[in-house]
Write a protein that holds these residues in place. Structure first.
Motif, PDB file in Angstrom:
ATOM      1  N   ASP A  31      16.451   8.346 -17.885  1.00 38.76           N
ATOM      2  CA  ASP A  31      16.994   7.825 -16.762  1.00 38.76           C
ATOM      3  C   ASP A  31      17.556   8.370 -15.936  1.00 38.76           C
ATOM      4  O   ASP A  31      18.257   8.353 -14.755  1.00 38.76           O
ATOM      5  N   LEU A  32      18.412   9.332 -17.149  1.00 38.91           N
ATOM      6  CA  LEU A  32      19.695  10.748 -16.267  1.00 38.91           C
ATOM      7  C   LEU A  32      19.253  11.791 -15.748  1.00 38.91           C
ATOM      8  O   LEU A  32      19.629  13.232 -15.246  1.00 38.91           O
ATOM      9  N   GLY A  33      18.152  12.234 -16.899  1.00 38.21           N
ATOM     10  CA  GLY A  33      17.393  13.056 -15.901  1.00 38.21           C
ATOM     11  C   GLY A  33      17.254  14.347 -17.259  1.00 38.21           C
ATOM     12  O   GLY A  33      17.263  15.646 -16.797  1.00 38.21           O
ATOM     13  N   TYR A  34      17.848  13.763 -18.098  1.00 39.68           N
ATOM     14  CA  TYR A  34      17.675  14.823 -19.234  1.00 39.68           C
ATOM     15  C   TYR A  34      16.043  15.536 -19.457  1.00 39.68           C
ATOM     16  O   TYR A  34      15.205  14.299 -19.205  1.00 39.68           O
ATOM     17  N   ALA A  35      16.281  16.193 -19.751  1.00 37.05           N
ATOM     18  CA  ALA A  35      14.422  16.809 -20.397  1.00 37.05           C
ATOM     19  C   ALA A  35      13.972  16.518 -21.259  1.00 37.05           C
ATOM     20  O   ALA A  35      13.104  17.030 -22.039  1.00 37.05           O
ATOM     21  N   ALA A  36      15.182  16.525 -22.549  1.00 36.70           N
ATOM     22  CA  ALA A  36      15.085  16.701 -24.221  1.00 36.70           C
ATOM     23  C   ALA A  36      15.889  16.024 -25.093  1.00 36.70           C
ATOM     24  O   ALA A  36      17.135  15.643 -24.302  1.00 36.70           O
ATOM     25  N   LEU A  37      15.337  15.486 -26.079  1.00 41.30           N
ATOM     26  CA  LEU A  37      16.333  15.211 -27.360  1.00 41.30           C
ATOM     27  C   LEU A  37      16.571  15.715 -27.879  1.00 41.30           C
ATOM     28  O   LEU A  37      15.727  16.417 -29.175  1.00 41.30           O
ATOM     29  N   CYS A  38      18.256  16.117 -28.935  1.00 39.97           N
ATOM     30  CA  CYS A  38      18.156  17.303 -30.133  1.00 39.97           C
ATOM     31  C   CYS A  38      18.310  16.115 -31.079  1.00 39.97           C
ATOM     32  O   CYS A  38      18.807  15.000 -30.726  1.00 39.97           O
ATOM     33  N   MET A  39      17.383  15.788 -31.692  1.00 41.56           N
ATOM     34  CA  MET A  39      17.761  14.597 -33.062  1.00 41.56           C
ATOM     35  C   MET A  39      18.075  14.874 -34.526  1.00 41.56           C
ATOM     36  O   MET A  39      18.132  16.432 -34.775  1.00 41.56           O
ATOM     37  N   VAL A  56       9.320   6.643 -33.667  1.00 45.61           N
ATOM     38  CA  VAL A  56      10.304   7.282 -32.937  1.00 45.61           C
ATOM     39  C   VAL A  56       9.979   8.714 -32.114  1.00 45.61           C
ATOM     40  O   VAL A  56      10.012   8.627 -30.555  1.00 45.61           O
ATOM     41  N   LYS A  57       8.143   8.906 -32.018  1.00 43.47           N
ATOM     42  CA  LYS A  57       7.492   9.981 -31.412  1.00 43.47           C
ATOM     43  C   LYS A  57       6.858   9.194 -30.294  1.00 43.47           C
ATOM     44  O   LYS A  57       7.167   9.452 -29.139  1.00 43.47           O
ATOM     45  N   SER A  58       6.634   7.621 -31.076  1.00 43.86           N
ATOM     46  CA  SER A  58       6.700   6.741 -29.351  1.00 43.86           C
ATOM     47  C   SER A  58       7.468   6.860 -28.071  1.00 43.86           C
ATOM     48  O   SER A  58       6.772   6.301 -26.980  1.00 43.86           O
ATOM     49  N   ILE A  59       8.511   6.612 -28.756  1.00 41.27           N
ATOM     50  CA  ILE A  59       9.806   6.569 -27.971  1.00 41.27           C
ATOM     51  C   ILE A  59       9.613   7.225 -27.640  1.00 41.27           C
ATOM     52  O   ILE A  59      10.379   6.974 -25.991  1.00 41.27           O
ATOM     53  N   VAL A  60      10.105   8.268 -27.613  1.00 49.67           N
ATOM     54  CA  VAL A  60      10.199   9.728 -26.905  1.00 49.67           C
ATOM     55  C   VAL A  60       9.037   9.972 -25.881  1.00 49.67           C
ATOM     56  O   VAL A  60       9.803  10.386 -25.027  1.00 49.67           O
ATOM     57  N   ASP A  61       7.905  10.204 -26.326  1.00 49.61           N
ATOM     58  CA  ASP A  61       7.616  10.058 -25.704  1.00 49.61           C
ATOM     59  C   ASP A  61       7.046   8.871 -24.680  1.00 49.61           C
ATOM     60  O   ASP A  61       6.395   9.205 -23.335  1.00 49.61           O
ATOM     61  N   ALA A  62       7.251   7.932 -24.641  1.00 46.79           N
ATOM     62  CA  ALA A  62       7.265   6.509 -23.605  1.00 46.79           C
ATOM     63  C   ALA A  62       8.485   6.769 -22.317  1.00 46.79           C
ATOM     64  O   ALA A  62       8.068   6.863 -21.587  1.00 46.79           O
ATOM     65  N   ALA A  63       9.511   7.761 -23.273  1.00 50.45           N
ATOM     66  CA  ALA A  63      10.704   7.756 -22.088  1.00 50.45           C
ATOM     67  C   ALA A  63      10.617   9.185 -21.249  1.00 50.45           C
ATOM     68  O   ALA A  63      11.133   9.506 -20.174  1.00 50.45           O
ATOM     69  N   GLY A  64       9.605  10.320 -21.419  1.00 56.33           N
ATOM     70  CA  GLY A  64       8.943  11.123 -21.088  1.00 56.33           C
ATOM     71  C   GLY A  64       9.471  12.517 -20.996  1.00 56.33           C
ATOM     72  O   GLY A  64       9.889  13.325 -20.472  1.00 56.33           O
TER      73      GLY A  64
END
Length: 277
Positions: A31-39, A56-64
Motif C-alpha cells: 500500500d505504501l509503494g515498496y517494491a519488495a520485502l526482505c525475508m 507466504v509466497k502467495s501472500i507476497v504475490d497477492a500484494a504485488g
C-alpha cells in the motif's frame, strides 16, 4: 534503486518471530509503494514446511511485491557460531529460495575454513540462478573492508557478493563513502541501511573483532543531528556508481502493532524520497 522493507522492523527481540501478522506487514508495504520485502527465518526458513512456504509466497504475490533477499536460517541474524553451518548443507536454503522466488540468499562466514563451503554452495546455487551475499557485519570475515575484499577474491565466484551496510562499517571503524562503493562494486549485490551513533554511554553494545566492545545508540533514519550515518553521502555514492539494486530499510524497531508498522514504514519511505529530492 528499488525500495525494500525488511521484516526485521517488526521482529521480536529473539529474532525468531514477528510481532504482527506477516500478511498485514506485506499488504502495508504494498500500500505504501515498496517494491519488495526482505525475508527472514522469523517468517519462514529452512525450518518451514512446503505448505508454509507456499502460503507466504502467495501472500507476497497477492500484494504485488517482490522478494529482495532471504535469510533462511535463524542462526545467521544471530551471528552465532552455528551461523556458517548452513553453507555445509545448502540444499535446504536453496529450496527456500526457490519456493519464494528469491534471487539473493544471505550467508555467514566466520573463519577461513568456511570459504570452501561457500564456494561449493555457490556452485550449487549457480545451477538455479541464485546468488549468495554476505553483509558487512561485526565479528565475521566481513568486518573490515580490506579483509572483506580479500575473502571475496578468495571465494572467486560470480554469484557471490556483498551487502553494503554503512552502519556496520562505521561500527568497525571503517569508511563507508563513495570510495568504498567503488572498491566493492564488482561484488555489490544489495544495500541495507540502519542509523546509529557510537557513544560511550550507548544503551546497546556489540562486540567486534577489530575494536572490541562498541557501545552505540540507534537513531531514526531522519535524524539531522549529524551524529549518525551521512545518508546524503550514501545516496550520492550509490548514484555515482549507478547502483540499481534494492535499498532495504533494515533497522530493528521491535514494532508491536500494525498501525505503528505502517506509520514507521511510511515515514521511512518519505525519508528516502527526501534524500533524492
Amino acid at each position: 534503486m528499488k525500495l525494500s522493507l525488511s521484516v526485521r522492523i517488526a521482529e521480536a527481540a529473539c529474532k525468531t518471530r514477528l510481532n504482527i501478522p506477516f500478511a498485514e506487514l506485506a499488504q502495508m508495504a504494498a500500500d505504501l509503494g515498496y517494491a519488495a520485502l526482505c525475508m527472514r527465518a522469523s517468517v519462514v526458513g529452512v525450518q518451514s514446511s512446503d505448505a508454509e512456504l507456499q502460503q507466504v509466497k502467495s501472500i507476497v504475490d497477492a500484494a504485488g511485491l517482490g522478494i529482495s533477499m532471504i535469510t533462511a536460517d535463524m542462526n545467521i541474524p544471530q551471528n552465532n557460531d552455528q551461523s556458517p553451518q548452513a553453507l555445509q548443507d545448502f540444499e535446504p536454503t536453496l529450496h527456500v529460495a526457490e519456493m519464494l522466488g528469491s534471487p539473493l540468499v544471505r550467508v555467514c562466514l566466520k573463519q577461513e575454513s568456511d570459504i570452501p563451503h561457500a564456494q561449493r554452495a555457490c556452485d550449487l546455487a549457480a545451477e538455479r540462478g541464485v546468488q549468495l551475499v554476505h553483509q558487512f557485519h561485526p565479528a565475521c570475515l566481513f568486518e573490515e573492508l580490506e579483509r572483506s575484499i580479500e575473502v571475496l577474491k578468495q571465494i572467486d565466484r560470480p554469484n557471490f557478493g556483498v551487502i553494503y551496510e554503512p552502519a556496520s562499517l562505521l561500527m568497525c571503524g571503517q569508511p563507508y563513502g563513495e570510495s568504498v562503493m567503488r572498491q566493492i562494486l564488482p561484488w555489490l549485490k544489495n544495500v541495507y541501511v540502519q542509523n546509529l551513533v557510537i557513544t560511550e554511554d550507548g544503551p546497546d553494545h556489540l562486540e567486534t573483532w577489530c575494536l572490541g566492545d562498541r557501545p552505540f545508540q540507534l537513531l531514526p533514519y531522519w535524524d539531522e543531528s549529524g551524529r549518525g550515518i551521512n545518508f546524503r553521502e550514501v545516496l550520492a555514492g550509490l548514484n555515482a556508481v549507478d547502483y540499481d539494486g534494492c535499498f532495504t530499510i533494515h533497522q530493528a524497531e521491535g514494532i508491536v502493532t500494525a498501525d505503528d508498522a505502517r506509520n514507521y514504514a511510511a515515514r521511512c519511505k518519505e525519508w528516502v524520497e527526501s534524500l533524492n529530492s
